[in-house]
Scaffold this motif. Structure first.
Motif, PDB file in Angstrom:
ATOM      1  N   GLU A 243      15.216  28.336  54.852  1.00  0.00           N
ATOM      2  CA  GLU A 243      16.368  28.294  53.967  1.00  0.00           C
ATOM      3  C   GLU A 243      17.688  28.424  54.712  1.00  0.00           C
ATOM      4  O   GLU A 243      18.733  28.125  54.155  1.00  0.00           O
ATOM      5  N   ARG A 244      17.675  28.920  55.946  1.00  0.00           N
ATOM      6  CA  ARG A 244      18.921  29.045  56.704  1.00  0.00           C
ATOM      7  C   ARG A 244      19.017  27.884  57.686  1.00  0.00           C
ATOM      8  O   ARG A 244      18.099  27.630  58.460  1.00  0.00           O
ATOM      9  N   VAL A 245      20.132  27.180  57.635  1.00  0.00           N
ATOM     10  CA  VAL A 245      20.313  25.979  58.429  1.00  0.00           C
ATOM     11  C   VAL A 245      20.857  26.347  59.808  1.00  0.00           C
ATOM     12  O   VAL A 245      21.738  27.204  59.930  1.00  0.00           O
ATOM     13  N   ASP A 246      20.313  25.717  60.831  1.00  0.00           N
ATOM     14  CA  ASP A 246      20.891  25.822  62.173  1.00  0.00           C
ATOM     15  C   ASP A 246      22.148  24.962  62.173  1.00  0.00           C
ATOM     16  O   ASP A 246      22.079  23.732  62.319  1.00  0.00           O
ATOM     17  N   MET A 247      23.306  25.591  61.964  1.00  0.00           N
ATOM     18  CA  MET A 247      24.539  24.833  61.756  1.00  0.00           C
ATOM     19  C   MET A 247      24.927  24.016  62.992  1.00  0.00           C
ATOM     20  O   MET A 247      25.500  22.933  62.870  1.00  0.00           O
ATOM     21  N   GLY A 248      24.603  24.506  64.189  1.00  0.00           N
ATOM     22  CA  GLY A 248      24.912  23.738  65.393  1.00  0.00           C
ATOM     23  C   GLY A 248      24.153  22.422  65.415  1.00  0.00           C
ATOM     24  O   GLY A 248      24.734  21.352  65.641  1.00  0.00           O
ATOM     25  N   ALA A 249      22.841  22.500  65.161  1.00  0.00           N
ATOM     26  CA  ALA A 249      22.020  21.288  65.138  1.00  0.00           C
ATOM     27  C   ALA A 249      22.392  20.403  63.950  1.00  0.00           C
ATOM     28  O   ALA A 249      22.392  19.169  64.053  1.00  0.00           O
ATOM     29  N   TYR A 250      22.719  21.038  62.845  1.00  0.00           N
ATOM     30  CA  TYR A 250      23.074  20.286  61.630  1.00  0.00           C
ATOM     31  C   TYR A 250      24.332  19.451  61.874  1.00  0.00           C
ATOM     32  O   TYR A 250      24.380  18.267  61.524  1.00  0.00           O
ATOM     33  N   ARG A 251      25.341  20.056  62.474  1.00  0.00           N
ATOM     34  CA  ARG A 251      26.585  19.325  62.747  1.00  0.00           C
ATOM     35  C   ARG A 251      26.362  18.210  63.781  1.00  0.00           C
ATOM     36  O   ARG A 251      27.050  17.180  63.754  1.00  0.00           O
ATOM     37  N   LYS A 252      25.402  18.416  64.674  1.00  0.00           N
ATOM     38  CA  LYS A 252      25.140  17.434  65.713  1.00  0.00           C
ATOM     39  C   LYS A 252      24.339  16.245  65.184  1.00  0.00           C
ATOM     40  O   LYS A 252      24.601  15.092  65.541  1.00  0.00           O
ATOM     41  N   ASP A 253      23.358  16.523  64.321  1.00  0.00           N
ATOM     42  CA  ASP A 253      22.407  15.488  63.902  1.00  0.00           C
ATOM     43  C   ASP A 253      22.781  14.775  62.610  1.00  0.00           C
ATOM     44  O   ASP A 253      22.347  13.642  62.373  1.00  0.00           O
ATOM     45  N   VAL A 254      23.574  15.424  61.762  1.00  0.00           N
ATOM     46  CA  VAL A 254      23.874  14.855  60.449  1.00  0.00           C
ATOM     47  C   VAL A 254      25.260  14.211  60.479  1.00  0.00           C
ATOM     48  O   VAL A 254      26.214  14.825  60.987  1.00  0.00           O
ATOM     49  N   PRO A 255      25.394  12.989  59.976  1.00  0.00           N
ATOM     50  CA  PRO A 255      26.710  12.344  59.957  1.00  0.00           C
ATOM     51  C   PRO A 255      27.763  13.189  59.261  1.00  0.00           C
ATOM     52  O   PRO A 255      27.452  13.923  58.311  1.00  0.00           O
ATOM     53  N   ARG A 256      29.009  13.058  59.702  1.00  0.00           N
ATOM     54  CA  ARG A 256      30.091  13.888  59.175  1.00  0.00           C
ATOM     55  C   ARG A 256      30.262  13.699  57.669  1.00  0.00           C
ATOM     56  O   ARG A 256      30.453  14.667  56.939  1.00  0.00           O
ATOM     57  N   TRP A 257      30.169  12.443  57.201  1.00  0.00           N
ATOM     58  CA  TRP A 257      30.362  12.183  55.776  1.00  0.00           C
ATOM     59  C   TRP A 257      29.295  12.884  54.942  1.00  0.00           C
ATOM     60  O   TRP A 257      29.579  13.378  53.849  1.00  0.00           O
ATOM     61  N   LYS A 258      28.090  12.947  55.492  1.00  0.00           N
ATOM     62  CA  LYS A 258      27.002  13.592  54.754  1.00  0.00           C
ATOM     63  C   LYS A 258      27.169  15.105  54.744  1.00  0.00           C
ATOM     64  O   LYS A 258      26.832  15.779  53.760  1.00  0.00           O
ATOM     65  N   GLN A 259      27.683  15.657  55.849  1.00  0.00           N
ATOM     66  CA  GLN A 259      27.962  17.090  55.888  1.00  0.00           C
ATOM     67  C   GLN A 259      28.966  17.467  54.801  1.00  0.00           C
ATOM     68  O   GLN A 259      28.803  18.471  54.101  1.00  0.00           O
ATOM     69  N   ILE A 260      30.021  16.638  54.688  1.00  0.00           N
ATOM     70  CA  ILE A 260      31.046  16.904  53.670  1.00  0.00           C
ATOM     71  C   ILE A 260      30.466  16.749  52.270  1.00  0.00           C
ATOM     72  O   ILE A 260      30.703  17.571  51.390  1.00  0.00           O
ATOM     73  N   TYR A 261      29.690  15.685  52.088  1.00  0.00           N
ATOM     74  CA  TYR A 261      29.112  15.400  50.769  1.00  0.00           C
ATOM     75  C   TYR A 261      28.168  16.508  50.318  1.00  0.00           C
ATOM     76  O   TYR A 261      28.171  16.908  49.152  1.00  0.00           O
ATOM     77  N   GLN A 262      27.342  17.042  51.234  1.00  0.00           N
ATOM     78  CA  GLN A 262      26.353  18.052  50.879  1.00  0.00           C
ATOM     79  C   GLN A 262      26.915  19.470  50.918  1.00  0.00           C
ATOM     80  O   GLN A 262      26.196  20.414  50.590  1.00  0.00           O
ATOM     81  N   HIS A 263      28.156  19.626  51.292  1.00  0.00           N
ATOM     82  CA  HIS A 263      28.756  20.961  51.372  1.00  0.00           C
ATOM     83  C   HIS A 263      28.893  21.553  49.971  1.00  0.00           C
ATOM     84  O   HIS A 263      29.225  20.857  49.008  1.00  0.00           O
ATOM     85  N   SER A 264      28.662  22.835  49.859  1.00  0.00           N
ATOM     86  CA  SER A 264      28.693  23.496  48.550  1.00  0.00           C
ATOM     87  C   SER A 264      30.066  23.390  47.890  1.00  0.00           C
ATOM     88  O   SER A 264      30.165  23.228  46.666  1.00  0.00           O
ATOM     89  N   LEU A 265      31.136  23.448  48.689  1.00  0.00           N
ATOM     90  CA  LEU A 265      32.477  23.358  48.115  1.00  0.00           C
ATOM     91  C   LEU A 265      32.728  21.957  47.554  1.00  0.00           C
ATOM     92  O   LEU A 265      33.340  21.806  46.487  1.00  0.00           O
ATOM     93  N   THR A 266      32.248  20.924  48.250  1.00  0.00           N
ATOM     94  CA  THR A 266      32.404  19.554  47.748  1.00  0.00           C
ATOM     95  C   THR A 266      31.705  19.395  46.410  1.00  0.00           C
ATOM     96  O   THR A 266      32.251  18.814  45.466  1.00  0.00           O
ATOM     97  N   GLN A 267      30.493  19.914  46.319  1.00  0.00           N
ATOM     98  CA  GLN A 267      29.738  19.805  45.066  1.00  0.00           C
ATOM     99  C   GLN A 267      30.414  20.600  43.946  1.00  0.00           C
ATOM    100  O   GLN A 267      30.433  20.169  42.790  1.00  0.00           O
ATOM    101  N   MET A 268      31.003  21.743  44.291  1.00  0.00           N
ATOM    102  CA  MET A 268      31.721  22.521  43.291  1.00  0.00           C
ATOM    103  C   MET A 268      32.959  21.762  42.820  1.00  0.00           C
ATOM    104  O   MET A 268      33.299  21.788  41.635  1.00  0.00           O
ATOM    105  N   LEU A 269      33.626  21.071  43.735  1.00  0.00           N
ATOM    106  CA  LEU A 269      34.793  20.260  43.367  1.00  0.00           C
ATOM    107  C   LEU A 269      34.399  19.101  42.461  1.00  0.00           C
ATOM    108  O   LEU A 269      35.109  18.779  41.498  1.00  0.00           O
TER     109      LEU A 269
END
Length: 494
Positions: free
Chosen positions: A36-62
């Motif tokens: 349940e806890r994401v390795d944020m370093g690997a996540y930022r490296k492997d996941v495209p920036r647009w997808k990081q923004i899209y899946q971010h909790s604040l984006t979904q709340m907005l």
């Protein structure tokens, strides 16, 4: 004092502990996310920036907040016109009572429905129903078509019920543990910004002094256009299990149950300690809306009602973020924050109700007629409405924060949110039903609302004083991570 601050016993969220299950949470199923806890370093490296923004909790709340702006906020803006802005508010009150009756019915079964459909598709169904409200008021204002207004209340009640249940589960699940107050404040503010925009539209079209009757039909066209914009944003919602919070955690989502199993859990949820103790608060939380709608229609001119709907949300922004900072204070335990939050909400509401009753007693003695904004009486008679547009949302924001403090997973938030929404809608249906006769004094509604808050206070104190010091879902996540970490360490040593 240390004993008062300490967490109550049996707040452990896993194993054989049944305390929380008695408060409305389910025995945990295996979760869909092993880590349940994401390795944020690997996540930022492997996941495209647009997808990081899209899946971010604040984006979904907005994205949820934008929908709240387009849908519920526009409905609030129409209610803020007083009697829906119609020349005679009886039909509007009847339609609104039917709307909330249907909303309550759908919310009762909303947990199984939303957990089966998924959050995204429940939001889509709800967003499709939003424009019906604006169009029904337009047809009534333009053509005197009252049957469509009532039918529209019926249909939007069903659609809004789906949307509200999905929304409530999401807003209680998305935020990181220490930011729930601010996230909920953002959601509440979005709803009130919608009313502000609606008020600006209303005032621009209804600013001429001396106009009697209802607001212009073009006003409803503007509302209709905004309501239609909710649908594309509903399609952008990501499944909760894909969301990554800013603190690097995912949302705890259990394996889906069958619809039959979910349906059987309705009775379990509605009879849980969490819902039983918060039931009167839920009925009370928006009970004021029907009485205040009638109050505005009875005592204020068209353009003063338009001005009221514009300026009433301003203080709400300050109040909701202020409460959000209190509820997120790291220096206080979660239980203490719950107590301080309840005290704050009750005190400010008490002041508003006393003021409202005093003003209505004055109007019962001397009818002021239709008060315009350039009259001396406007400020003192309008300010109670101005403040109730802050104290009401504060009550809502606080309650969703409190409910989320007991949740064991996202599905529990959906079920508890559905139960709370159901009871809240029952209160609104009763409130508007009480006000279907314009000759009925708003004093009755003010006194009933005040009495409901007083009756709800005792059970709420019992609930607040049993608030766990930590969110059970967070405890569960840690319990799942410990064996995995030990296994990883063992493999590394081998």
């Amino acid at each position: 004092m240390s004993n008062f601050d300490a967490a109550p016993p049996n707040t452990h969220a896993g194993g054989n502990d049944n305390a929380l299950r008695g408060q409305g949470s389910l025995p945990m199923n295996p979760t869909t996310n092993a880590d349940e806890r994401v390795d944020m370093g690997a996540y930022r490296k492997d996941v495209p920036r647009w997808k990081q923004i899209y899946q971010h909790s604040l984006t979904q709340m907005l994205l949820l907040s934008v929908q709240a702006f387009c849908g519920p906020a526009m409905a609030d803006a129409i209610a803020g016109l007083g009697g829906g802005g119609l020349a005679t508010p009886q039909t509007s009150n009847i339609a609104t009572a039917i709307n909330y009756a249907m909303l309550a019915t759908v919310c009762l079964f909303g947990g199984p429905l939303v957990n089966k459909l998924g959050t995204k598709w429940a939001l889509v169904i709800g967003a499709m129903s939003f424009p019906i409200r604006g169009s029904s008021y337009y047809c009534n204002s333009k053509f005197g078509n009252q049957w469509y207004l009532i039918f529209g209340g019926f249909v939007t009640g069903i659609g809004s019920g789906c949307w509200y249940v999905a929304e409530s589960g999401s807003i209680m699940s998305l935020a990181p543990a220490n930011s729930r107050g601010k996230y909920l404040a953002l959601w509440i503010v979005a709803r009130n910004l919608g009313q502000l925009v609606g008020g600006a539209i209303n005032l621009s079209k209804n600013h001429v002094k001396g106009v009697t009757g209802g607001v212009t039909p073009d006003t409803y066209v503007a509302f209709l256009i905004i309501e239609s914009l909710a649908l594309p944003f509903a399609f952008l919602i990501s499944p909760l299990e894909h969301v990554v919070r800013s603190d690097g955690t995912r949302i705890l989502v259990s394996e889906k149950l069958t619809f039959k199993q979910e349906t059987k859990l309705i009775k379990f949820t509605m009879s849980s300690k969490l819902i039983l103790l918060s039931a009167l608060w839920a009925v009370w939380s928006f009970f004021y809306s029907g009485t205040w709608s009638t109050y505005l229609a009875t005592y204020f001119s068209v353009r003063s009602r338009a001005l009221s709907s514009l300026i009433s949300p301003f203080f709400c922004i300050i109040g909701c973020f202020g409460l959000g900072f209190i509820l997120d204070m790291k220096s206080l335990s979660q239980r203490r924050r719950a107590q301080v939050g309840l005290f704050t909400v009750v005190v400010v509401n008490t002041g508003v109700y006393i003021w409202s009753i005093v003003m209505q007693a004055r109007f019962n003695t001397t009818n002021p007629g239709k008060i315009d904004w350039d009259e001396p009486l406007y400020a003192s008679s309008f300010l109670p409405y101005f403040f109730v547009q802050t104290t009401g949302p504060l009550s809502q924001s606080y309650m969703y924060w409190l409910l989320s403090s007991f949740a064991t997973d996202a599905q529990a938030n959906v079920r508890n949110g559905a139960a709370f929404r159901c009871l809240e809608a029952v209160g609104q249906a009763i409130s508007y039903g009480m006000n279907t006769q314009i000759k009925t004094s708003p004093m009755i509604g003010f006194c009933v609302t005040f009495g409901l808050m007083a009756a709800a206070l005792g059970p709420m104190l019992a609930l607040v004083n049993s608030t766990p010091d930590r969110i059970p879902a967070d405890v569960i996540l840690e319990e799942q991570e410990i064996p995995e970490k030990k296994l990883a360490d063992f493999k590394a040593e081998a």
